[in-house]
Design a protein around this motif. Structure first.
Motif, PDB file in Angstrom:
ATOM      1  N   TYR A 141       0.832  -1.218   0.000  1.00  0.00           N
ATOM      2  CA  TYR A 141       0.000   0.000   0.000  1.00  0.00           C
ATOM      3  C   TYR A 141       0.861   1.259   0.000  1.00  0.00           C
ATOM      4  CZ  TYR A 141      -2.871   3.638   2.249  1.00  0.00           C
ATOM      5  OH  TYR A 141      -3.489   4.810   2.575  1.00  0.00           O
ATOM      6  N   ALA A 142       1.830   1.323   0.924  1.00  0.00           N
ATOM      7  CA  ALA A 142       2.684   2.508   1.018  1.00  0.00           C
ATOM      8  C   ALA A 142       3.555   2.664  -0.223  1.00  0.00           C
ATOM      9  CB  ALA A 142       3.556   2.413   2.270  1.00  0.00           C
ATOM     10  N   SER A 143       4.051   1.554  -0.770  1.00  0.00           N
ATOM     11  CA  SER A 143       4.878   1.618  -1.971  1.00  0.00           C
ATOM     12  C   SER A 143       4.081   2.124  -3.164  1.00  0.00           C
ATOM     13  CB  SER A 143       5.468   0.245  -2.279  1.00  0.00           C
ATOM     14  OG  SER A 143       6.300  -0.206  -1.228  1.00  0.00           O
ATOM     15  N   ALA A 144       2.830   1.654  -3.275  1.00  0.00           N
ATOM     16  CA  ALA A 144       1.983   2.092  -4.388  1.00  0.00           C
ATOM     17  C   ALA A 144       1.690   3.586  -4.307  1.00  0.00           C
ATOM     18  CB  ALA A 144       0.683   1.290  -4.393  1.00  0.00           C
ATOM     19  N   ILE A 145       1.436   4.081  -3.084  1.00  0.00           N
ATOM     20  CA  ILE A 145       1.167   5.515  -2.923  1.00  0.00           C
ATOM     21  C   ILE A 145       2.429   6.333  -3.182  1.00  0.00           C
ATOM     22  CG2 ILE A 145       0.522   7.294  -1.251  1.00  0.00           C
ATOM     23  CD1 ILE A 145      -1.414   5.392  -0.021  1.00  0.00           C
ATOM     24  N   ALA A 146       3.583   5.817  -2.742  1.00  0.00           N
ATOM     25  CA  ALA A 146       4.846   6.524  -2.978  1.00  0.00           C
ATOM     26  C   ALA A 146       5.103   6.698  -4.472  1.00  0.00           C
ATOM     27  CB  ALA A 146       5.994   5.772  -2.325  1.00  0.00           C
ATOM     28  N   MET A 147       4.688   5.733  -5.273  1.00  0.00           N
ATOM     29  CA  MET A 147       4.953   5.781  -6.708  1.00  0.00           C
ATOM     30  C   MET A 147       4.235   6.944  -7.393  1.00  0.00           C
ATOM     31  SD  MET A 147       4.832   1.729  -7.678  1.00  0.00           S
ATOM     32  CE  MET A 147       4.924   2.044  -9.443  1.00  0.00           C
ATOM     33  N   VAL A 148       3.147   7.422  -6.820  1.00  0.00           N
ATOM     34  CA  VAL A 148       2.368   8.488  -7.482  1.00  0.00           C
ATOM     35  C   VAL A 148       2.541   9.833  -6.789  1.00  0.00           C
ATOM     36  CG1 VAL A 148       0.661   6.862  -8.367  1.00  0.00           C
ATOM     37  CG2 VAL A 148       0.292   7.929  -6.142  1.00  0.00           C
ATOM     38  N   GLN A 149       3.478   9.939  -5.860  1.00  0.00           N
ATOM     39  CA  GLN A 149       3.687  11.192  -5.150  1.00  0.00           C
ATOM     40  C   GLN A 149       4.534  12.164  -5.955  1.00  0.00           C
ATOM     41  OE1 GLN A 149       2.381  12.229  -2.132  1.00  0.00           O
ATOM     42  NE2 GLN A 149       1.163  10.367  -2.345  1.00  0.00           N
ATOM     43  N   ASN A 150       4.169  13.427  -5.886  1.00  0.00           N
ATOM     44  CA  ASN A 150       5.008  14.493  -6.424  1.00  0.00           C
ATOM     45  C   ASN A 150       5.735  15.243  -5.320  1.00  0.00           C
ATOM     46  OD1 ASN A 150       4.575  14.199  -9.218  1.00  0.00           O
ATOM     47  ND2 ASN A 150       2.566  15.193  -9.047  1.00  0.00           N
ATOM     48  N   ASP A 151       5.181  15.196  -4.117  1.00  0.00           N
ATOM     49  CA  ASP A 151       5.809  15.834  -2.960  1.00  0.00           C
ATOM     50  C   ASP A 151       6.920  14.920  -2.450  1.00  0.00           C
ATOM     51  OD1 ASP A 151       6.355  16.500  -0.155  1.00  0.00           O
ATOM     52  OD2 ASP A 151       4.671  17.887  -0.328  1.00  0.00           O
ATOM     53  N   ILE A 152       8.164  15.399  -2.475  1.00  0.00           N
ATOM     54  CA  ILE A 152       9.298  14.540  -2.133  1.00  0.00           C
ATOM     55  C   ILE A 152       9.273  14.127  -0.663  1.00  0.00           C
ATOM     56  CG2 ILE A 152      10.854  16.487  -1.653  1.00  0.00           C
ATOM     57  CD1 ILE A 152      13.094  14.802  -2.956  1.00  0.00           C
ATOM     58  N   LYS A 153       8.759  14.992   0.228  1.00  0.00           N
ATOM     59  CA  LYS A 153       8.689  14.632   1.643  1.00  0.00           C
ATOM     60  C   LYS A 153       7.688  13.507   1.864  1.00  0.00           C
ATOM     61  CE  LYS A 153       9.391  17.457   5.035  1.00  0.00           C
ATOM     62  NZ  LYS A 153       9.306  18.569   6.035  1.00  0.00           N
ATOM     63  N   ARG A 154       6.551  13.580   1.174  1.00  0.00           N
ATOM     64  CA  ARG A 154       5.545  12.525   1.331  1.00  0.00           C
ATOM     65  C   ARG A 154       6.025  11.213   0.700  1.00  0.00           C
ATOM     66  NH1 ARG A 154       0.746  14.459   3.364  1.00  0.00           N
ATOM     67  NH2 ARG A 154      -0.343  12.552   2.778  1.00  0.00           N
TER      68      ARG A 154
END
Length: 478
Positions: free
Chosen positions: A280-293
């Motif tokens: 779940y966390a990896s999938a969300i990380a893949m679509v993030q534009n905010d580097i901190k998130r």
């Protein structure tokens, strides 16, 4: 006495810092952190020859059966060393920066360090709980006073989560206290309790939920991305590099030893929750534009793998977790230092606004690539050996669990390489054209991190030897 100094030096320095002005708190922070690193190295050297000399006992609250009892095993030495090194790196990085009310800022940072040292050294349950809270309370104020625009709502959510977890842990501690024959909070009394399977079945959840919130593990993770994003970056370094290790440490020290049958009953459920969190966390990380998130969600995935490996019921996986706790702490702090540099220079976190920084800041680009690759476990970096041992242990426990957990490694490579491409390579723009390379303090901190990454990646034996004493103790559990 060395163990006590690990707590006293930052605690006293933190109290003094509140009364200092100007550059005084900065200088005191550097001096205190340097002294703490020297003491932490001293505990490592002492542990190799006379480990019993690291134990310290003094009367504290005899009416409640509680003593000021601290000591160190291999895991404790490693985590205290990580905490000492991490704060030194943080203070070196931010030395050239000015914070509003610096005395309070550095004072709270040092008190948080004292609390962390206390958590990793306490051998009395009441003392452990007090230090647990001492580590969290300064971070709450640091986030709420120096955080971003949404800091009040975010820190309130953080407080509610951690308070509920602490409350559950306190219920478990009090119950165990009344089960002891002499009503004692000592670790020896707790670990010798003849708890039956039914008691362990529900006691496990009191402690597991408290530690799962701190790590955090799915579904107790929702406080983490917002808190990491809104906190000042030095505080985010403490949260992701050190405080998540409180949860892993508690899980190993309390759950594995105190309620081993409870762990056996619920290990599959816990591993499933961890694997869900990893994917779940990896999938969300893949679509993030905010580097901190993105880095926040990647941390959830990495901690999820460590937590799953703890429940794999074998020495190999536990050894991987122990060495990875140190390596993850070093790597994630390195990433946050780079993020802090970018934010300080350009004032942005959106990766779509970055790019082409390799030409304008080549030293930063080199450090960023090395640390990022270490964070995904590239061979010959420090992240590889821990991940290899953890996945091997999970494979021994259950092939399917390892297969699904291993997806996190693949996804980690995808979003990490994407992050490198967006931030470092490509064409520069009007914003990134104005950036400058690393300042001396930032370059020094990142150089130390890269040295540790390469040394521990090529020759991890010293760290493996250090934690081996802890894994031997847990042989009887597996």
């Amino acid at each position: 006495m060395l163990t006590v100094l690990l707590i006293l030096i930052p605690f006293i320095a933190g109290l003094i810092s509140f009364g200092l002005k100007g550059s005084g708190p900065k200088v005191l922070g550097i001096i205190s952190s340097l002294a703490t690193v020297v003491i932490a190295i001293g505990t490592w050297c002492t542990f190799r020859t006379t480990p019993d000399s690291l134990d310290f006992v003094a009367d504290w609250i005899p009416q409640l059966g509680s003593q000021f009892r601290v000591g160190l095993d291999g895991m404790g030495v490693m985590l205290c060393l990580l905490t000492a090194v991490a704060f030194l790196l943080i203070f070196i990085t931010i030395y050239s920066r000015d914070y509003e009310k610096p005395g309070s800022f550095y004072g709270l940072m040092l008190l948080a360090q004292a609390g962390l040292m206390g958590v990793f050294t306490a051998y009395d349950a009441l003392l452990f709980y007090i230090f647990w809270e001492l580590a969290l309370i300064p971070v709450y104020f640091l986030c709420s006073l120096w955080g971003g625009e949404k800091r009040i709502a975010v820190t309130f959510k953080f407080f509610i989560y951690t308070f509920l977890g602490s409350l559950l842990m306190m219920v478990g501690i009090i119950y165990l206290y009344f089960q002891t024959q002499d009503h004692s909070f000592s670790w020896a009394a707790f670990s010798s309790l003849p708890l039956g399977p039914e008691k362990q079945k529900w006691l496990f959840w009191l402690f597991f939920v408290a530690f799962a919130i701190k790590m955090p593990v799915f579904p107790f993770h929702t406080w983490q991305p917002d808190t990491y994003e809104q906190s000042p970056t030095p505080v985010t370094m403490i949260l992701s590099g050190l405080m998540v290790k409180m949860g892993l440490f508690g899980l190993i020290r309390w759950c594995l030893l105190l309620v081993p049958q409870g762990v056996g009953m619920w290990s599959d459920v816990a591993i499933v929750l961890c694997i869900i969190g990893i994917i779940y966390a990896s999938a969300i990380a893949m679509v993030q534009n905010d580097i901190k998130r993105l880095i926040a969600y990647s941390s959830i995935a990495h901690i999820g793998l460590m937590c799953a490996a703890i429940f794999a019921d074998n020495e190999q996986s536990l050894q991987g977790v122990l060495i990875q706790m140190f390596n993850h702490g070093i790597n994630i702090i390195g990433l946050w230092i780079i993020v802090d540099v970018i934010q300080q220079r350009l004032g942005v976190k959106n990766m779509d606004q970055l790019g082409g920084m390799a030409r304008k800041a080549p030293r930063m680009a080199i450090f960023f690539v090395i640390i990022s690759l270490a964070n995904i476990g590239l061979p010959l970096t420090n992240g590889f050996i821990g991940e290899f041992l953890m996945l091997s242990g999970l494979f021994e426990y259950n092939h399917w669990f390892m297969a699904f957990a291993g997806l996190g490694i693949i996804l980690s490579a995808v979003y990490t390489l994407g992050m490198i491409q967006k931030v470092i390579f490509g064409e520069s723009n009007e914003l990134t054209e104005t950036t400058t390379d690393l300042q001396p303090g930032e370059a020094l901190a990142l150089s130390l991190i890269v040295i540790m990454i390469l040394v521990l990646g090529v020759y991890p034996k010293p760290m493996l030897d250090l934690v081996s004493s802890t894994t031997e103790v847990f042989n009887k559990v597996f």
